[in-house]
Enzyme design. Structure first.
Site, PDB file in Angstrom:
ATOM      1  CG  ASN A  65      -1.802   1.166   1.341  1.00  0.00           C
ATOM      2  OD1 ASN A  65      -1.384   2.289   1.140  1.00  0.00           O
ATOM      3  ND2 ASN A  65      -3.062   0.922   1.660  1.00  0.00           N
ATOM      4  CD  GLU A 128      -7.194  -0.213   1.433  1.00  0.00           C
ATOM      5  OE1 GLU A 128      -7.562   0.702   2.176  1.00  0.00           O
ATOM      6  OE2 GLU A 128      -6.148  -0.842   1.592  1.00  0.00           O
TER       7      GLU A 128
END
Ligand code: PXP
Length: 300
Positions: A65, A128
């Site tokens: 991420n 996300e």
């Protein structure tokens, strides 16, 4: 047709991350993935050999991420560090996917980052997102390989708790359908709770990402053991239902190994700890150090 496309995408990813000698073969796979010629047919051939790439027991995968690269960039309002450049370094270091969270308040990743990532990364883009109409519209336009649906609160520092799939069943089923219509795979970020996992399956999710935050925050040995047991049994349940099971949140260099040892977990998604480590050892080294733990944890 959707299944076929999904498999194709994930085989591409698995091929990049599968090697025994991580850095050497990763480079080879990276070069392969970036070469334009014959890519699809080579990958479909590979698909026959890697037929169990999503099965439990294979090498655990690491997705990175990169939100906090953008957090640092935004602190001074300039263009550096560039999250897209960071994504390429992570891929080169062996990450099988790049994760970013386009939040309603755009506190880190911004719309243009997502579009540039979509154009340039060679592994898998996992977006996300909360299920607001605005972000759904962007996702359907950008077409990431995967969306991970998360709850989002304006005031939170990071995602707190999993999605309540049970109470939003109808709405989430519709959202999942709209992504599937565009051949985008859907993962639901859920707490390791039986009803959440069963409902995720029922409404058509492809994957669940088990929230590992409570495990990461556990302090006593007893608590750690309980949380691990919970994650293990819910990962087993998810697999038995035919879901791909991933994990993430709060994982770091100290706590990742027991999660990596859970063979039903296919992939972990890690951000904060890797970006912190990168400040001291560089991003490529930070990803490779984490990758080593993730891979060696499987053989504990
Ligand atoms: N998975 C999900 C669904 C998340 O929301 C986050 C945080 O953005 C992560 C994984 C990564 O968590 P961390 O930054 O604590 O590694």
């Amino acid at each position: 047709m959707f299944q076929q496309t999904l498999r194709f995408r994930f085989v591409k990813v698995a091929k990049i991350s599968n090697p025994k000698n991580s850095s050497q073969v990763t480079k080879k796979a990276y070069n392969h993935a970036t070469s334009q010629s014959n890519e699809k047919s080579v990958i479909f051939e590979q698909q026959k050999q890697d037929s169990v790439h999503l099965e439990a027991g294979t090498r655990m995968q690491l997705a990175i991420n990169i939100d906090h690269i953008a957090t640092i960039r935004n602190a001074r309002g300039g263009i550096e560090p560039n999250p897209v450049e960071a994504a390429h370094i992570c891929e080169h270091a062996g990450a099988v996917g790049i994760v970013c969270h386009l939040r309603e308040d755009r506190r880190h990743i911004r719309d243009n980052d997502v579009r540039q990532l979509r154009k340039t990364i060679t592994t898998k883009l996992d977006l996300e997102m909360a299920t607001t109409d605005e972000i759904i519209g962007i996702a359907l336009d950008v077409i990431p390989d995967l969306v991970t649906l998360v709850p989002e609160k304006r005031q939170e520092l990071t995602t707190e708790g999993g999605l309540d799939v049970v109470s939003q069943k109808k709405r989430l089923a519709d959202v999942i359908k709209s992504f599937h219509n565009k051949k985008i795979a859907v993962s639901l970020f859920v707490d390791p709770v039986q009803s959440q996992i069963e409902t995720s399956k029922e409404i058509g999710a492809d994957m669940v990402e088990l929230h590992t935050g409570e495990y990461a925050n556990a302090r006593s040995d007893r608590e750690v053991k309980d949380q691990l047991g919970r994650i293990q049994s819910m990962a087993t349940l998810g697999r038995s239902l035919g879901l791909t099971v991933n994990g993430g949140h709060g994982l770091d260099y100290r706590n990742v190994s027991p999660i990596a040892a859970i063979k039903e977990i296919h992939e972990v998604s890690i951000g904060h700890a890797v970006i912190i480590r990168a400040l001291f050892v560089g991003l490529e080294n930070a990803v490779q150090e984490m990758l080593k733990l993730v891979v060696s944890g499987r053989s504990i």
